[in-house]
Structure formats: structure tokens, C-alpha cells
Design an enzyme around this catalytic site. Structure first.
Site, PDB file in Angstrom:
ATOM      1  N   HIS A  25       0.832  -1.214   0.000  1.00  0.00           N
ATOM      2  CA  HIS A  25       0.000   0.000   0.000  1.00  0.00           C
ATOM      3  C   HIS A  25       0.861   1.256   0.000  1.00  0.00           C
ATOM      4  CE1 HIS A  25      -4.021  -1.942   1.008  1.00  0.00           C
ATOM      5  NE2 HIS A  25      -3.164  -2.938   0.994  1.00  0.00           N
ATOM      6  N   ASP A 128      -5.280   6.013   2.001  1.00  0.00           N
ATOM      7  CA  ASP A 128      -5.455   4.630   1.562  1.00  0.00           C
ATOM      8  C   ASP A 128      -6.891   4.138   1.765  1.00  0.00           C
ATOM      9  OD1 ASP A 128      -3.705   1.994   0.913  1.00  0.00           O
ATOM     10  OD2 ASP A 128      -5.331   1.508   2.331  1.00  0.00           O
TER      11      ASP A 128
HETATM   12  P1  AWU Z   1       2.037  -6.575  -4.138  1.00  0.00           P
HETATM   13  O1  AWU Z   1       0.750  -5.836  -4.355  1.00  0.00           O
HETATM   14  O2  AWU Z   1       2.592  -7.280  -5.297  1.00  0.00           O
HETATM   15  O3  AWU Z   1       1.874  -7.660  -3.015  1.00  0.00           O
HETATM   16  P2  AWU Z   1       1.751  -7.545  -1.417  1.00  0.00           P
HETATM   17  O4  AWU Z   1       3.022  -7.098  -0.820  1.00  0.00           O
HETATM   18  O5  AWU Z   1       1.205  -8.840  -0.976  1.00  0.00           O
HETATM   19  O6  AWU Z   1       0.661  -6.408  -1.217  1.00  0.00           O
HETATM   20  C1  AWU Z   1      -2.234  -5.035  -2.268  1.00  0.00           C
HETATM   21  O7  AWU Z   1      -1.026  -5.176  -1.531  1.00  0.00           O
HETATM   22  C2  AWU Z   1      -2.421  -6.258  -3.089  1.00  0.00           C
HETATM   23  O8  AWU Z   1      -3.409  -6.106  -4.071  1.00  0.00           O
HETATM   24  C3  AWU Z   1      -2.768  -7.320  -2.112  1.00  0.00           C
HETATM   25  O9  AWU Z   1      -3.215  -8.503  -2.773  1.00  0.00           O
HETATM   26  C4  AWU Z   1      -1.542  -7.612  -1.295  1.00  0.00           C
HETATM   27  C5  AWU Z   1      -0.710  -6.387  -0.889  1.00  0.00           C
HETATM   28  N1  AWU Z   1       8.549  -6.062  -3.652  1.00  0.00           N
HETATM   29  C6  AWU Z   1       9.884  -5.845  -3.895  1.00  0.00           C
HETATM   30  O10 AWU Z   1      10.260  -4.829  -4.482  1.00  0.00           O
HETATM   31  N2  AWU Z   1      10.788  -6.798  -3.503  1.00  0.00           N
HETATM   32  C7  AWU Z   1      10.394  -7.937  -2.861  1.00  0.00           C
HETATM   33  O11 AWU Z   1      11.256  -8.750  -2.532  1.00  0.00           O
HETATM   34  C8  AWU Z   1       9.013  -8.147  -2.618  1.00  0.00           C
HETATM   35  C9  AWU Z   1       8.095  -7.191  -3.032  1.00  0.00           C
HETATM   36  C10 AWU Z   1       7.607  -5.004  -4.053  1.00  0.00           C
HETATM   37  C11 AWU Z   1       6.910  -5.336  -5.356  1.00  0.00           C
HETATM   38  C12 AWU Z   1       5.561  -4.641  -5.186  1.00  0.00           C
HETATM   39  C13 AWU Z   1       5.330  -4.716  -3.683  1.00  0.00           C
HETATM   40  C14 AWU Z   1       4.423  -5.865  -3.309  1.00  0.00           C
HETATM   41  C15 AWU Z   1      -2.174  -3.800  -3.102  1.00  0.00           C
HETATM   42  O12 AWU Z   1      -0.819  -8.451  -2.140  1.00  0.00           O
HETATM   43  O13 AWU Z   1       7.627  -4.818  -6.459  1.00  0.00           O
HETATM   44  O14 AWU Z   1       5.659  -3.290  -5.572  1.00  0.00           O
HETATM   45  O15 AWU Z   1       6.590  -4.918  -3.071  1.00  0.00           O
HETATM   46  O16 AWU Z   1       3.100  -5.502  -3.604  1.00  0.00           O
END
Ligand code: AWU
Length: 471
Positions: A25, A128
């Protein structure tokens, strides 16, 4: 004769930004704040509200916007269900989302005081989707949705109409949303995790319900999506919401040059990772990552490791620290030279944009979906919870840029079948890969200088500035 010249510069419109403390978020809303500051061209000043434990996430944003963005740090309000010192959902179990939603409501009073005592208080707040109560601060409130437009349609329907089940004991009972375009339908166990937890008559849950209903009663909605992938749902939102002030400004991506430190420091030195990828053939690497929240079970880690090993593919697998000790013994030795395991956090956008990456095994969090769409990478979908089933269906059934691998937080895939799909994803000439490349161009066009999302961002800025001047 007195010549009056308009000497004063129009005051900057002050906007308060309030992210929900969970990576999925915060990341898009902070990058949106950067875009807002840059695109606002000096007509906007921004304050971002965080609690002390999340201030470090603003470091990049504050340093890259030369004083146009200021932090507002308010003490984290204690809450019986949140251990002292925890201020971000990443340090809580999956059920922590509702406790965090509840805890942050206690920022109402200190925030109200800050607004009333501020010499040039904000005229609008962008907060949010989980912070509906900010609709009651006396400011124009714009909801920020880090999730898809279809998810907003579904959440509106669920929390406004509160559909009940005909067969309460049957988790496979199907809920159909006939008022939403394409009439999406899901078995009960795939419906919003939070909605399924609702307890009628319980003040805790009635507050959660009102939080979502306040989104519907707010002034407008800014959403991380774009018309080429969700046009029908964006149009439905404009009709379905109590307002048609909906701006689709996605895909929200990191500012140029910042795709390798988004959301936190990477565990592996970035040059080591990039050198490893540089040594691989185009499209031959599978990137495996399940977002910032999901932790695989031991059985899932074993099946995934076995599938990756049998597939013979090259891969980068990001695994949470808390799951690292479940990696099968000898696995990394056996895949040396073709598999790289990153314990902790990877620069996901930088990896997805690398020419060597051809497929992304993902849980379909909306940010991951948009980043894969923007980079043109085939998605292998394994939704786990929340809106991820909706996202996976959109990716596979409507956009045709993904292939189903598994679904469910407790499911364990067959490692032989998984190996087959993994191998095919980097060698096969799948039509989904062609569509993914085409959609990538549409995504990058949308946020280009004359793109639909850039135009909507400019329209949002114009709208907020006009509100500020009308005050
Ligand atoms: P992402 O939305 O992909 O997944 P969640 O962290 O699970 O976030 C909501 O946020 C989703 O719609 C929900 O389903 C829930 C939650 N990242 C990175 O850069 N490195 C890593 O090792 C792991 C993650 C970043 C990735 C993305 C974010 C994850 C909105 O899933 O690039 O931007 O972290 O957000």
C-alpha cells in the site's frame, strides 16, 4: 489611476498524503506522491503522514523531491492486538490488517489538532482505501486504491449490500456479482479475506464496515490502474460510486533510476544480482516472488524447490527470512549456476525489467501484476488471499497474459506438473508472451507524456488545485 497587478503568486495547494503501513500500500502511494510533486510543477505542496517506525520509507521520496514533500510524524497509537514497537503490517500475521485499520483510527484526534493548528492547512487528503475514517477530518478526501478497479467494484458491492450466504457451511458456495461488468463470480473462500471475517453486531467489525462505506461517501478516488486493462470497471466505478470523480493514474512505477531500492534495501548487492542476470540468455530466467506479506508453508517451499530443480530452468527465487530454514537441504548446491535464492527483499522492478527475465511466478498482488504488465513478462499465477484471485482471473482470463499454476494459501502444487509449466514458460512460444509484450507497450504509453494516465493525473492536479483556490 491605480494599476493593480497580480503580484501575489497563487498559494500552493497543500495536500496531505496518508499511506497505510503495508508495503503493497505504501510503495504505490509514495511513488504517486513523487509523480504528483513533479507533475504539479510547484503548484502543490505535499505532507506525508507516517508513524516513526515507517519514516525510513520516506527517505528516497524526501531526498528526490527537493523539499516539496514534508513528513508529518505522529506517534503510533497503541492497540491491544499490536505488539509494542510494531508499526507496519509486514511484522504482523495476515489477520493484522484489521488490527492495523483499527489502531490507526486513533490518529484522528492528533491529526485534527495538527490540521487546525497548521498555518496553511491542507485542503485535501489522499488516503489509503483502508483509512475510510479520514473522510471525517473536514477535508476533501480522495481514496487511494493500490488495488484494481474490479476489486473496488467488488468491495463496494460487498460492504454496501452485505450479501449473505445461502449455505453458510459451504466454502465453495459461489457469490456472483451480477451488477459488475463481466458478472465476476467466486467461491466463498476466494472472497475478500476481511469481508469473510465480518461479525454482525460486533463494534470492531462495524467500524471496519464503516471504513469501507466511507470510501464510497468520500469526494473522489485515485486508483493504480489504467483504462487499457480495466476500462469497463473504471467506467462502472464512475457510475456505481456516489461520485464520478475517479482518476486512473497507473501503472505507478518507481521514478527513473529508482527501480532498485523500492520498498526497502535489497538483500543481495544489486550489482551482484545484475551481473548474474547479465550472464543469462534473453527471456530464460523465471523470477519467483510472493509479495511483501505472503510466507510459504514448508510443504509449499519443498514443492516449489522440487519443481524448479526438475524444470532445469534458470531462476531467481525471493524467499522470506521466516521461511528460509524450510529450503530443502542441498537444494542450492544442486541448482548452482542456474538458480539464485534471495533471502529477504529483491529489487523486483529492476529484475522484471531485465531482458533475461521471461516469466514471473507471482501471487498476483496488484502491484506485482502491474509491474509484470509494464515489463511485458509472462505471469505464472498462484493467488493466495485478498484480491489476488480477482487479479489472477483478470490476468489469465481477460488479459490473456498469464498461465495458472496453483491457487490458495494452503495449496501445494504437484512438482512434476509445476516443472513442466516452468520449463515451457521460458522455452515455449506461448501466445500469452506475445500478448504480454503488446500490453507492456500500452502500459508504458499510458504513463507516457501524452498517455491516458498522465492526462488523468494532470486532471486530478487541476481539480485539487481548483478546490484549494475555491477554499
Ligand atoms: P504486491 O501488491 O505485489 O503484493 P503484497 O506485498 O502482498 O501487497 C495489495 O497489496 C495487493 O493487491 C494485495 O493482494 C496484497 C498487498 N517487492 C519488492 O520490491 N521486492 C520484494 O522482494 C518483494 C516485493 C515489491 C513489489 C511490489 C510490492 C508488493 C495492493 O498483495 O515490487 O511493488 O513490493 O506488492
Amino acid at each position: 489611476m491605480v494599476v493593480v497587478t497580480e503580484q501575489h503568486k497563487p498559494n500552493k495547494t497543500h495536500i496531505l498524503i496518508f499511506p497505510f503501513p503495508a508495503q503493497g500500500h505504501m510503495i504505490p502511494l509514495l511513488d504517486f506522491s513523487h509523480r504528483l510533486a513533479v507533475r504539479g510543477g510547484g503548484s502543490i505542496s505535499i505532507t506525508v503522514l507516517v508513524t516513526p517506525g515507517n519514516l525510513h520509507f520516506l527517505r528516497r521520496l524526501l531526498s528526490s523531491t527537493a523539499g516539496e514533500i514534508n513528513p508529518l510524524v505522529l506517534p503510533f497509537p497503541s492497540h491491544p492486538s499490536i505488539p509494542n514497537g510494531v508499526e507496519n503490517v509486514k511484522d504482523l500475521p495476515p489477520s493484522g490488517f484489521t488490527s492495523m485499520i483499527h489502531a490507526l483510527r486513533n490518529l484522528h484526534a492528533p491529526l485534527r489538532s495538527w490540521i487546525s493548528e497548521h498555518p496553511s492547512p491542507p485542503s485535501a487528503i489522499v488516503s489509503d482505501i483502508f483509512l475510510g475514517w479520514t473522510h471525517r477530518l473536514g477535508l476533501r478526501r480522495f481514496v487511494f486504491s493500490p488495488s484494481a478497479a474490479i476489486t473496488c467494484c467488488i468491495l463496494n458491492h460487498l460492504w454496501l449490500e452485505m450479501p449473505t450466504r445461502e449455505k453458510p457451511g459451504d466454502d465453495n458456495e459461489v457469490l456472483e456479482f451480477r451488477k459488475i461488468p463481466t458478472s465476476p463470480k467466486y467461491p466463498w473462500w476466494q472472497v475478500s479475506t476481511i469481508y469473510r471475517g465480518y461479525v454482525d453486531g460486533d463494534p470492531f467489525w462495524e467500524f471496519i464496515r464503516d471504513t469501507f462505506r466511507d470510501n464510497w461517501a468520500s469526494w473522489g478516488l485515485v486508483i493504480n490502474s489504467f483504462s487499457d486493462i480495466e476500462g469497463v470497471y473504471l467506467e462502472h466505478l464512475k457510475r456505481d460510486m456516489a461520485y464520478d470523480r475517479v482518476w486512473a493514474v497507473g501503472p505507478i512505477l518507481p521514478p527513473p533510476g529508482h527501480d532498485n531500492d523500492r520498498g526497502g534495501p535489497t538483500t543481495l548487492p544489486i550489482d551482484h544480482l545484475m551481473t548474474w542476470l547479465d550472464a543469462r540468455d534473453d527471456g530464460h530466467v523465471i523470477y519467483v516472488c510472493f509479495g511483501s506479506q505472503t510466507v510459504l508453508t514448508e510443504a509449499q517451499v519443498r514443492a516449489l524447490a522440487s519443481g524448479l530443480e526438475k524444470s532445469g530452468t534458470h531462476f531467481v527465487w525471493v524467499i522470506k527470512d521466516s521461511a528460509c530454514d524450510t529450503i530443502p537441504g542441498g537444494f542450492e548446491d544442486r541448482v548452482t549456476g542456474r538458480g539464485l535464492v534471495i533471502r529477504g527483499w529483491a529489487p523486483q522492478v529492476a529484475v522484471l525489467n531485465h531482458r533475461a527475465v521471461g516469466a514471473f511466478l507471482t501471487h498476483c498482488g496488484w502491484n506485482s501484476v502491474l509491474e509484470a504488465v509494464a515489463s511485458g513478462v509472462l505471469m505464472l499465477t498462484w493467488p493466495m488471499q485478498a484480491d489476488q484471485y480477482t487479479d489472477a482471473n483478470l490476468v489469465v482470463d481477460q488479459l490473456g497474459v498469464g498461465v495458472r499454476v496453483c491457487e490458495g494459501a494452503d495449496s501445494v502444487p504437484d512438482s512434476d506438473e509445476l516443472a513442466r509449466v516452468l520449463a515451457e514458460s521460458t522455452t515455449g512460444k506461448r501466445e500469452e508472451k506475445e500478448r504480454a509484450k503488446k500490453l507492456s507497450r500500452a502500459a508504458l504509453d499510458a504513463v507516457g507524456e501524452s498517455g491516458s494516465s498522465t492526462k488523468e493525473l494532470d486532471a486530478f492536479i487541476e481539480h485539487v488545485v481548483s478546490l484549494g483556490q475555491a477554499k
